[in-house]
Write a protein that holds these residues in place. Structure first.
Motif, mmCIF file in Angstrom:
data_model
loop_
_atom_site.group_PDB
_atom_site.id
_atom_site.type_symbol
_atom_site.label_atom_id
_atom_site.label_comp_id
_atom_site.label_asym_id
_atom_site.label_seq_id
_atom_site.Cartn_x
_atom_site.Cartn_y
_atom_site.Cartn_z
ATOM 1 N N LEU A 123 0.816 -1.206 0.000
ATOM 2 C CA LEU A 123 0.000 0.000 0.000
ATOM 3 C C LEU A 123 0.854 1.262 0.000
ATOM 4 O O LEU A 123 0.455 2.288 -0.548
ATOM 5 N N THR A 124 2.015 1.203 0.632
ATOM 6 C CA THR A 124 2.861 2.394 0.692
ATOM 7 C C THR A 124 3.482 2.728 -0.653
ATOM 8 O O THR A 124 4.101 3.779 -0.790
ATOM 9 N N THR A 125 3.366 1.853 -1.638
ATOM 10 C CA THR A 125 3.917 2.184 -2.953
ATOM 11 C C THR A 125 3.005 3.134 -3.723
ATOM 12 O O THR A 125 3.410 3.664 -4.757
ATOM 13 N N ARG A 126 1.776 3.357 -3.254
ATOM 14 C CA ARG A 126 0.870 4.255 -3.975
ATOM 15 C C ARG A 126 1.253 5.701 -3.686
ATOM 16 O O ARG A 126 1.171 6.166 -2.554
ATOM 17 N N GLY A 182 3.531 4.409 -11.658
ATOM 18 C CA GLY A 182 3.927 3.011 -11.674
ATOM 19 C C GLY A 182 4.643 2.602 -12.944
ATOM 20 O O GLY A 182 5.295 1.555 -12.972
ATOM 21 N N LYS A 183 4.551 3.410 -13.998
ATOM 22 C CA LYS A 183 5.240 3.122 -15.259
ATOM 23 C C LYS A 183 6.603 3.814 -15.341
ATOM 24 O O LYS A 183 7.348 3.597 -16.303
ATOM 25 N N TYR A 184 6.922 4.644 -14.374
ATOM 26 C CA TYR A 184 8.160 5.421 -14.433
ATOM 27 C C TYR A 184 9.390 4.527 -14.247
ATOM 28 O O TYR A 184 9.337 3.486 -13.597
ATOM 29 N N ASN A 185 10.490 4.974 -14.816
ATOM 30 C CA ASN A 185 11.797 4.407 -14.494
ATOM 31 C C ASN A 185 12.606 5.470 -13.763
ATOM 32 O O ASN A 185 12.592 6.651 -14.139
ATOM 33 N N ALA A 186 13.283 5.054 -12.705
ATOM 34 C CA ALA A 186 14.199 5.940 -11.986
ATOM 35 C C ALA A 186 15.572 5.283 -11.987
ATOM 36 O O ALA A 186 15.724 4.173 -11.477
ATOM 37 N N THR A 251 7.887 4.225 -7.181
ATOM 38 C CA THR A 251 6.836 3.779 -6.269
ATOM 39 C C THR A 251 7.361 2.768 -5.252
ATOM 40 O O THR A 251 6.880 2.709 -4.120
ATOM 41 N N PHE A 252 8.365 1.974 -5.648
ATOM 42 C CA PHE A 252 8.928 0.987 -4.727
ATOM 43 C C PHE A 252 9.603 1.665 -3.535
ATOM 44 O O PHE A 252 9.744 1.058 -2.465
ATOM 45 N N SER A 253 10.012 2.911 -3.707
ATOM 46 C CA SER A 253 10.651 3.614 -2.591
ATOM 47 C C SER A 253 9.745 3.663 -1.373
ATOM 48 O O SER A 253 10.211 3.746 -0.236
#
Length: 502
Positions: A123-126, A182-186, A251-253
């Protein structure tokens, strides 16, 4: 699992560093050209604190009003803290991340309830999208864009010019929605400053940012990009983690930080950016224009040659009212990437074990550029097992495709102890039988030892005890002190030589 409160931004983490005696401000003026790197390297090699240079001196002799922060992750303790855990809990966090990557079905209600922390992590990835943000307290656009105001370092005497080394570069696929983070690349890609408003984006073909750029370029359009300087530790470390391509680092952060990422729409490009960052450079990467990037000192300890990479035009610089510029250097280990890599090795071990269960421990020596060599201990049960593990590492796990040397040892050997490794190689390995070599495999093109750029050989050493059909000789018995004798020695030393007792 998390041992520390969330750090919403870089400053929160710096406060923790200061509170634990791991932060020092340097009031004396220090040039950003070569000298700052020399100071940073000297402190890092001594396991020293985070450094804040209060008065950087720019290349033209002017003093910058923007402090420079370096050595943020100069110790394994600080890398672990940036992940929110103690060093002792790294393997537990690794097991948690492995379960997130490949979750098994719950076994009953009790097991399902025990997985609540995992659900909370998901949930924290949102992200939470904000209307205003500290990173946009000041905005310079158009003719006001001036990269020379930022105290970007020139790190090594042979470098081509100023180089941004700790950026989190945000991109998204062509045709995607700017609101879909959610589609981003970092990714952490180095950025060479060309002039007031142009820079060179060095992203290698296999990286996510380069893949997005190819998609925009095929459509004949420039790629929107946000170069984030001074992100929070969870975003910084997520951008460096080898996550699956389907997982957005941005988002994974939230999984690492324990709180939802706060994002804000950029001012001049269709992207969301971290609201709590120090500085964001917004711009467009040309679909066709390139410029020679480099030479620059690299993690191998050598200068890499100049090569053409895409040019990015900066359309806006947004930042806090009193921004900090986060920087580092890359060079022959030790450097911050090598220290981060050592911690990530511990995080990756549970995932590696899930693929190759007989692996007990693994070490990537930092001095070997953190991935060129691996030492693996295994629970050996059958002939040929060491070779199977070598081939599995090279073939099954992409992060080992550039590892050109693997040493396999038994589980009585500490794979991070050079004395243990030397003993195993000297007493359990025969060069005519236990060396495996393969040719023309993928290799980092920066490996100047390879005969061809991008292709090289690999070598594996089986330094395990030989069993079954692996040998026709009776194997020797390893000498060990009996437990009761060791206990007697410990008791005696505690009474007679307490300073030598364990």
């Amino acid at each position: 699992m998390r041992a520390f409160p969330p750090y919403p931004n870089l400053r929160g983490f710096l406060d923790w560093c200061a509170g634990t005696g791991q932060f020092v401000s340097i009031a004396e003026p220090v040039p950003v050209r070569h000298r700052m790197t020399a100071v940073h390297r000297a402190v890092l090699e001594r396991g020293g604190p985070v450094l804040r240079f209060d008065h950087p001196v720019l290349g033209d002799g002017r003093r910058s009003e923007m402090p420079v922060v370096t050595n943020l992750f100069g110790t394994a303790e600080r890398v672990a803290a940036g992940l929110g855990v103690s060093e002792e809990s790294l393997e537990e966090l690794g097991a948690f991340l492995a379960e997130l990557r490949s979750p098994s079905p719950p076994d009953g209600m009790k097991d399902a309830l025990s997985r609540w922390p995992m659900l909370k992590a998901a949930l924290t990835t949102r992200p939470k999208v904000c209307r205003s943000a500290p990173v946009q307290q000041e905005v310079q656009g158009g003719e006001d864009v001036d990269l020379s105001r930022i105290p970007v370092q020139t790190h090594w005497p042979g470098d081509a010019g100023p180089l941004i080394t700790w950026p989190v570069v945000l991109t998204r696929p062509f045709g995607s929605d700017a609101e879909d983070a959610g589609k981003y690349n970092a990714g952490v890609y180095r950025v060479q400053v060309l002039d007031r408003s142009r820079a060179i984006m060095r992203w290698l073909p296999h990286r996510g940012g380069a893949a997005h750029h190819r998609g925009w370029a095929r459509a004949g359009e420039p790629t929107p990009v946000a170069i984030v300087l001074g992100a929070d530790p969870a975003t910084l470390l997520s951008s460096a983690l080898p996550l699956p391509e389907t997982v957005s680092e941005l988002t994974f952060s939230g999984v690492l930080s324990g709180c939802r990422p706060r994002l804000v729409p950029a001012k001049t490009v269709p992207l969301l950016v971290p609201a709590e960052a120090e500085i964001v450079l917004e711009g467009w990467v040309s679909p066709t224009e390139t410029a020679p990037e480099g030479p620059f000192g690299d993690h191998t300890g050598y200068y890499n040659p100049a090569e053409p990479f895409p040019v990015v035009t900066i359309t806006a610089i947004t930042h806090r009212r009193d921004p900090l510029y986060l920087s580092t250097y890359t060079g022959r280990p030790p450097d911050e990437p090598a220290i981060i890599g050592g911690v990530f090795n511990k995080l990756a071990l549970p995932t590696i074990r899930a693929q190759i269960p007989e692996i007990r421990d693994l070490w990537l020596p930092p001095a070997a550029c953190s991935y060129r060599m691996a030492v693996v201990s295994i629970d050996k049960r059958y002939p040929g097992q060491a070779r199977r593990v070598m081939m599995a590492l090279w073939g099954m796990l992409p992060q080992f495709s550039y590892t050109k040397m693997i040493v396999v040892v038994d589980d009585d050997i500490d794979p991070s102890n050079w004395d243990d490794i030397a003993w195993a190689l000297s007493t359990r390995m025969d060069p005519s039988r236990d060396v495996m070599m393969i040719e023309n495999t993928p290799m980092d093109y920066l490996d100047f030892a390879s005969p061809q750029a991008g292709l090289a050989g690999k070598i594996g050493f089986d330094a395990t005890t030989k069993i079954g059909s692996e040998t026709a000789r009776e194997w020797g018995e390893v000498m060990r002190t009996a437990p009761e004798d060791a206990a007697f020695a410990d008791d005696l030393l505690r009474r007679v030589l307490p300073e030598m007792a364990r």
